[in-house]
Design a protein around this motif. Structure first.
Motif, mmCIF file in Angstrom:
data_model
loop_
_atom_site.group_PDB
_atom_site.id
_atom_site.type_symbol
_atom_site.label_atom_id
_atom_site.label_comp_id
_atom_site.label_asym_id
_atom_site.label_seq_id
_atom_site.Cartn_x
_atom_site.Cartn_y
_atom_site.Cartn_z
ATOM 1 N N TYR A 312 0.834 -1.202 0.000
ATOM 2 C CA TYR A 312 0.000 0.000 0.000
ATOM 3 C C TYR A 312 0.868 1.251 0.000
ATOM 4 O O TYR A 312 1.860 1.336 0.707
ATOM 5 C CB TYR A 312 -0.906 0.023 1.225
ATOM 6 N N ASP A 315 -4.432 4.614 1.547
ATOM 7 C CA ASP A 315 -5.404 3.770 2.244
ATOM 8 C C ASP A 315 -5.956 2.660 1.361
ATOM 9 O O ASP A 315 -6.242 1.563 1.836
ATOM 10 C CB ASP A 315 -6.565 4.632 2.768
ATOM 11 N N ASN A 316 -6.141 2.932 0.072
ATOM 12 C CA ASN A 316 -6.769 1.929 -0.794
ATOM 13 C C ASN A 316 -6.101 1.803 -2.168
ATOM 14 O O ASN A 316 -6.715 1.334 -3.118
ATOM 15 C CB ASN A 316 -8.250 2.254 -0.983
ATOM 16 N N THR A 317 -4.845 2.214 -2.271
ATOM 17 C CA THR A 317 -4.118 2.068 -3.526
ATOM 18 C C THR A 317 -2.706 1.578 -3.240
ATOM 19 O O THR A 317 -2.202 1.704 -2.120
ATOM 20 C CB THR A 317 -4.033 3.402 -4.301
ATOM 21 N N LYS A 345 -6.441 -0.516 -7.090
ATOM 22 C CA LYS A 345 -7.378 0.269 -6.288
ATOM 23 C C LYS A 345 -8.261 -0.719 -5.551
ATOM 24 O O LYS A 345 -8.761 -1.672 -6.143
ATOM 25 C CB LYS A 345 -8.238 1.178 -7.166
ATOM 26 N N GLN A 346 -8.448 -0.482 -4.276
ATOM 27 C CA GLN A 346 -9.234 -1.394 -3.453
ATOM 28 C C GLN A 346 -10.595 -0.777 -3.155
ATOM 29 O O GLN A 346 -10.699 0.378 -2.754
ATOM 30 C CB GLN A 346 -8.499 -1.691 -2.151
ATOM 31 N N TYR A 347 -11.645 -1.569 -3.365
ATOM 32 C CA TYR A 347 -13.011 -1.130 -3.091
ATOM 33 C C TYR A 347 -13.672 -2.140 -2.162
ATOM 34 O O TYR A 347 -13.395 -3.346 -2.239
ATOM 35 C CB TYR A 347 -13.833 -1.034 -4.379
ATOM 36 N N GLN A 348 -14.539 -1.653 -1.314
ATOM 37 C CA GLN A 348 -15.316 -2.534 -0.443
ATOM 38 C C GLN A 348 -16.725 -2.679 -1.006
ATOM 39 O O GLN A 348 -17.392 -1.683 -1.294
ATOM 40 C CB GLN A 348 -15.370 -1.984 0.976
ATOM 41 N N ASP A 357 -13.542 -7.434 -0.423
ATOM 42 C CA ASP A 357 -12.580 -6.433 -0.884
ATOM 43 C C ASP A 357 -12.271 -6.719 -2.346
ATOM 44 O O ASP A 357 -11.783 -7.807 -2.681
ATOM 45 C CB ASP A 357 -11.293 -6.491 -0.058
#
Length: 428
Positions: A312, A315-317, A345-348, A357
């Motif tokens: 990382y 926070d989400n990349t 890129k992370q998505y919930q 995730d």
């Protein structure tokens, strides 16, 4: 100052029109300024006598003076077509200012004019503007990465469970399947385990998931799954790529998989955990490793040694790495290796009540190491990986569950397969 339009004002003291859109002024005579002011404050038609009295106070002038004044005033107002000085027959003159004036570039420090311009437009114009803004936002959302991710997740369902028998122990576990898949009977997974050998003395309970994209049927099993936590020991990941029963002997599989995993290691790393608190390094690599087996009747057992790594930078990349190595049980196929690298890129997302995730990975590098020899058992995998090497630019990985020592991933390589991974952190 008397407002004429949202950007045009009459300065009676200076005898001029102030154009705030262009930062210019229009000079007026005393009579022109007085007549224009009188027209601005009049409720309707202003008679000629009142205009003459305002423009030439305490003087006696002919009506032609007013006519000439109106004529020159009209010429000075020509750059502003929304302001019309109209003649009303036998009554006098009237100043008509259009409510739908042309859009002007207002001075940024003229807040009052901006406010007036915005609120003076018609309701139809306002509604049209709102619709345009909404259309632009919708178009932006439609082409956004989030929307693409949302559509990808929408292809999957997790609203069903099946009963699976592993080693004589039965458990009810979730099914992850694509929307167009019709065959979701438990037998699509169970039939690949030979019933006469499906017995393990040391397996009392297990946690698991099964998945299918309609082409292959995979199962991920954690024998050591107490209180919902999986320590990552003895994981069993089996994927059927042929609709015919594979006849996998579970007793032999346990021994064979242990031998294969101890023989050649490409992607697994062994990390000491005794002094984790003292690990040095300012970068954390989240490393996941799994061994996935592909049984086919009358064929050598093929093993995929898979690793996934996340680093990382927000926070989400961050950076995404994956490596896969294909071998068979008799080492007839020299290793087929495939590595990818990219940014994620992370998505919930929620998948029928399961928190997932989703990792959208845009590939920046691919490396396909061709083997010297490919056995008939491994030819399917050679073709699949070669196709990935040619076609893939963007991939979606789904982390179905995650704890301190293991995780379940649905990966797009070699088909959409579910597997249970051992998890470790590495300080770099």
């Amino acid at each position: 100052m008397q407002t004429v339009t949202p950007y045009l004002e009459l300065d009676e003291q200076a005898k001029q029109l102030v154009d705030r859109a262009n930062n210019t002024v229009v000079s007026l005579t005393f009579s022109e300024s007085a007549v224009l002011y009188q027209l601005l404050i009049a409720d309707s038609v202003c008679d000629k006598e009142a205009l003459i009295e305002a423009g030439w106070p305490d003087r006696v002038v002919a009506a032609t003076s007013l006519t000439q004044c109106v004529s020159t005033l009209r010429k000075k107002l020509e750059p502003y077509p929304e302001v019309q000085l109209k003649t009303v027959a036998r009554r006098g003159y009237q100043l008509h200012i259009s409510e739908h004036s042309h859009v002007k570039l207002l001075a940024v420090n003229d807040a009052a004019s901006i406010k007036t311009a915005l609120f003076d437009v018609s309701m139809l114009v306002k509604i049209g503007g709102i619709l345009v803004v909404l259309a632009l936002l919708l178009a932006y959302w439609y082409v956004s990465d989030y929307h693409h991710t949302f559509k990808k997740v929408g292809l999957w369902n997790a609203d069903r469970n099946i009963s699976l028998n592993i080693g004589g122990t039965k458990e009810t576990i979730p099914v992850i399947y694509q929307s167009d898949v019709e065959h979701l009977h438990y037998s699509m997974w169970q039939k690949h385990l030979a019933p006469e050998s499906n017995f393990l003395t040391d397996l009392d309970a297990f946690g698991g998931y099964v998945a299918t994209d309609g082409h292959n049927y995979s199962m991920a099993v954690c024998p050591d799954n107490s209180k919902g936590e999986c320590a990552g020991n003895g994981l069993m990941n089996i994927t059927a790529i042929d609709p015919n029963p594979a006849g996998l002997n579970i007793n032999q599989f346990a021994t064979l998989s242990e031998r294969l995993e101890n023989r050649i290691r490409y992607n697994k790393i062994i990390i000491p955990h005794d002094n984790d608190e003292n690990q040095e390094g300012d970068i954390t690599e989240h490393h996941y490793h799994a061994d996935v087996y592909f049984p086919v009747a009358e064929e050598l057992l093929v093993r995929a040694d898979i690793s996934l790594s996340l680093i990382y930078d927000a926070d989400n990349t961050g950076l995404f790495y994956s490596a896969i190595c294909i071998t068979d049980e008799d080492c007839l196929t020299t290793p087929i290796k495939y590595k990818i690298r990219g940014r994620f890129k992370q998505y919930q997302q929620s998948l029928d009540g399961h928190n997932v995730d989703v990792f959208q990975v845009k590939l920046t590098q691919k490396e396909f190491i061709r083997p010297e020899t490919v056995s008939p058992s491994a030819m399917y995998f050679y073709r699949a990986i070669r196709k990935h090497d040619i076609v893939d630019d963007e991939l979606y990985f789904y982390r179905i569950r995650n704890d301190d020592q293991s995780a379940v991933w649905l990966t797009p390589i070699l088909g959409s397969i579910v597997a249970w991974y051992k998890y470790d952190q590495v300080r770099i």
